[in-house]
Write a protein that holds these residues in place. Sequence first.
Motif, PDB file in Angstrom:
ATOM      1  N   THR A 195      65.460  20.149  33.268  1.00 46.28           N
ATOM      2  CA  THR A 195      64.550  19.005  33.233  1.00 46.28           C
ATOM      3  C   THR A 195      63.543  19.114  34.374  1.00 46.28           C
ATOM      4  O   THR A 195      63.924  19.415  35.500  1.00 46.28           O
ATOM      5  CB  THR A 195      65.334  17.684  33.369  1.00 46.28           C
ATOM      6  OG1 THR A 195      66.344  17.627  32.357  1.00 46.28           O
ATOM      7  CG2 THR A 195      64.410  16.474  33.231  1.00 46.28           C
ATOM      8  N   THR A 211      72.014   3.316  35.287  1.00 43.59           N
ATOM      9  CA  THR A 211      70.702   2.684  35.116  1.00 43.59           C
ATOM     10  C   THR A 211      70.696   1.596  34.048  1.00 43.59           C
ATOM     11  O   THR A 211      70.476   0.430  34.360  1.00 43.59           O
ATOM     12  CB  THR A 211      69.629   3.737  34.788  1.00 43.59           C
ATOM     13  OG1 THR A 211      69.970   4.409  33.563  1.00 43.59           O
ATOM     14  CG2 THR A 211      69.493   4.750  35.912  1.00 43.59           C
ATOM     15  N   ASP A 257      71.567   8.608  35.837  1.00 42.09           N
ATOM     16  CA  ASP A 257      70.482   9.486  36.278  1.00 42.09           C
ATOM     17  C   ASP A 257      71.036  10.379  37.386  1.00 42.09           C
ATOM     18  O   ASP A 257      71.407   9.895  38.457  1.00 42.09           O
ATOM     19  CB  ASP A 257      69.303   8.653  36.786  1.00 42.09           C
ATOM     20  CG  ASP A 257      68.147   9.505  37.279  1.00 42.09           C
ATOM     21  OD1 ASP A 257      68.202  10.733  37.115  1.00 42.09           O
ATOM     22  OD2 ASP A 257      67.182   8.937  37.827  1.00 42.09           O
ATOM     23  N   ALA A 259      70.622  12.324  40.222  1.00 42.96           N
ATOM     24  CA  ALA A 259      69.641  12.603  41.283  1.00 42.96           C
ATOM     25  C   ALA A 259      69.948  13.921  41.969  1.00 42.96           C
ATOM     26  O   ALA A 259      69.042  14.629  42.415  1.00 42.96           O
ATOM     27  CB  ALA A 259      69.634  11.463  42.296  1.00 42.96           C
ATOM     28  N   ALA A 302      75.185  10.831  40.612  1.00 43.11           N
ATOM     29  CA  ALA A 302      74.345  10.116  39.648  1.00 43.11           C
ATOM     30  C   ALA A 302      74.405   8.621  39.916  1.00 43.11           C
ATOM     31  O   ALA A 302      75.293   8.130  40.606  1.00 43.11           O
ATOM     32  CB  ALA A 302      74.801  10.424  38.223  1.00 43.11           C
ATOM     33  N   THR A 303      73.468   7.898  39.325  1.00 43.24           N
ATOM     34  CA  THR A 303      73.407   6.441  39.462  1.00 43.24           C
ATOM     35  C   THR A 303      73.269   5.808  38.092  1.00 43.24           C
ATOM     36  O   THR A 303      72.460   6.265  37.267  1.00 43.24           O
ATOM     37  CB  THR A 303      72.211   6.021  40.338  1.00 43.24           C
ATOM     38  OG1 THR A 303      72.306   6.650  41.610  1.00 43.24           O
ATOM     39  CG2 THR A 303      72.200   4.503  40.531  1.00 43.24           C
ATOM     40  N   ASP A 341      60.032  15.950  38.068  1.00 43.96           N
ATOM     41  CA  ASP A 341      59.480  14.591  38.086  1.00 43.96           C
ATOM     42  C   ASP A 341      60.035  13.716  36.959  1.00 43.96           C
ATOM     43  O   ASP A 341      59.575  12.598  36.756  1.00 43.96           O
ATOM     44  CB  ASP A 341      57.957  14.632  38.007  1.00 43.96           C
ATOM     45  CG  ASP A 341      57.449  15.351  36.768  1.00 43.96           C
ATOM     46  OD1 ASP A 341      58.255  16.058  36.122  1.00 43.96           O
ATOM     47  OD2 ASP A 341      56.256  15.213  36.450  1.00 43.96           O
ATOM     48  N   GLU A 342      61.022  14.214  36.219  1.00 44.71           N
ATOM     49  CA  GLU A 342      61.630  13.439  35.145  1.00 44.71           C
ATOM     50  C   GLU A 342      63.107  13.199  35.455  1.00 44.71           C
ATOM     51  O   GLU A 342      63.766  14.031  36.092  1.00 44.71           O
ATOM     52  CB  GLU A 342      61.505  14.176  33.804  1.00 44.71           C
ATOM     53  CG  GLU A 342      60.074  14.348  33.328  1.00 44.71           C
ATOM     54  CD  GLU A 342      60.000  15.053  31.990  1.00 44.71           C
ATOM     55  OE1 GLU A 342      61.072  15.193  31.329  1.00 44.71           O
ATOM     56  OE2 GLU A 342      58.891  15.471  31.603  1.00 44.71           O
ATOM     57  N   PRO A 343      63.665  12.063  35.005  1.00 41.35           N
ATOM     58  CA  PRO A 343      65.084  11.784  35.265  1.00 41.35           C
ATOM     59  C   PRO A 343      65.996  12.724  34.482  1.00 41.35           C
ATOM     60  O   PRO A 343      65.687  13.103  33.345  1.00 41.35           O
ATOM     61  CB  PRO A 343      65.249  10.331  34.812  1.00 41.35           C
ATOM     62  CG  PRO A 343      64.160  10.119  33.817  1.00 41.35           C
ATOM     63  CD  PRO A 343      62.998  10.953  34.287  1.00 41.35           C
ATOM     64  N   ARG A 344      67.084  13.098  35.090  1.00 32.68           N
ATOM     65  CA  ARG A 344      68.103  13.916  34.415  1.00 32.68           C
ATOM     66  C   ARG A 344      69.157  12.966  33.879  1.00 32.68           C
ATOM     67  O   ARG A 344      70.124  12.634  34.559  1.00 32.68           O
ATOM     68  CB  ARG A 344      68.705  14.918  35.400  1.00 32.68           C
ATOM     69  CG  ARG A 344      67.702  15.955  35.904  1.00 32.68           C
ATOM     70  CD  ARG A 344      68.251  16.703  37.095  1.00 32.68           C
ATOM     71  NE  ARG A 344      67.343  17.757  37.528  1.00 32.68           N
ATOM     72  CZ  ARG A 344      67.365  18.322  38.727  1.00 32.68           C
ATOM     73  NH1 ARG A 344      68.270  17.919  39.621  1.00 32.68           N
ATOM     74  NH2 ARG A 344      66.516  19.271  39.031  1.00 32.68           N
ATOM     75  N   ARG A 345      68.970  12.541  32.658  1.00 34.47           N
ATOM     76  CA  ARG A 345      69.782  11.451  32.119  1.00 34.47           C
ATOM     77  C   ARG A 345      70.913  11.949  31.216  1.00 34.47           C
ATOM     78  O   ARG A 345      70.742  12.857  30.425  1.00 34.47           O
ATOM     79  CB  ARG A 345      68.905  10.484  31.339  1.00 34.47           C
ATOM     80  CG  ARG A 345      67.782   9.861  32.149  1.00 34.47           C
ATOM     81  CD  ARG A 345      67.280   8.569  31.518  1.00 34.47           C
ATOM     82  NE  ARG A 345      66.892   8.757  30.119  1.00 34.47           N
ATOM     83  CZ  ARG A 345      66.717   7.751  29.252  1.00 34.47           C
ATOM     84  NH1 ARG A 345      66.922   6.497  29.644  1.00 34.47           N
ATOM     85  NH2 ARG A 345      66.340   7.987  28.017  1.00 34.47           N
TER      86      ARG A 345
END
Length: 246
Positions: free
Chosen positions: A40, A116, A97, A99, A113-114, A43-47
């Motif tokens: 990914t 969301t 996400d 990080a 991860a966090t 600049d994009e979230p790794r979801r």
Amino acid sequence: MTTVRLPLFPLNSVLFPGLVLPLNIFEERYRAMMRDLLKTPEDEPRRFAVVAIRDGHEVAATSPGMPDQTAVPRRGPSAGFGDDPLKAFHSVGCVADAATVRERADGSFEVLATGTTRVRLVSVDASGPYLTAELEELPEEPGEEAGALAEGVLRAFRQYQKRLAGARERSLATGADLPDEPSVVSYLVAAAAMLDVPAKQRLLQAPDTASRLREELTLLRAETAIIRNLPSLPASELTRGPTSLN
């Protein structure tokens, strides 16, 4: 209905929006997931989506065991979750996400991860190297009297912390720095309280913030009363907080 397809990570625990999730990734199916997430753009979230396991095993068996010593362990992305993985999971989960995704020399990963957004499982696909799911994003509605309920939950949570600290004969963090935004309060308390997975899952899938806070108020008062009448709580986290090997 607007849906999104994301990698699916089942756990023996519940992730809430705003809460941090550390993971130790060692199974090949989840290693493959992390390798794809690393593709990914920065600049994009790794979801990916986290769901609590209703009926199944977080880590797939690697050798025959009880009750059948000759059975060959099932392999693949749905190993440990039966013939229909959708039925093995609770229907509401949380998008995470990632990080931080660090690959170790042995090919395993360290992930931070966090949570969301809450999501509802629509379908599960086991055709790839890891599970993916079609998910419906769930909005967070405030409900009625969420502000007043949040104040009550914070008071009850402080009393719960004090009782818990006394039962364990150690100090817990004070409530001085707790947030006051109702939805944040509801998720923080849900994550911090010593509740089993079914209770935490009910809180995650509450229809709105106010409903979640009302249930938390009831749970906190009940838990505080139990602690008040017990002389100690030895290793209580072993019975209420499942340990994740991931």
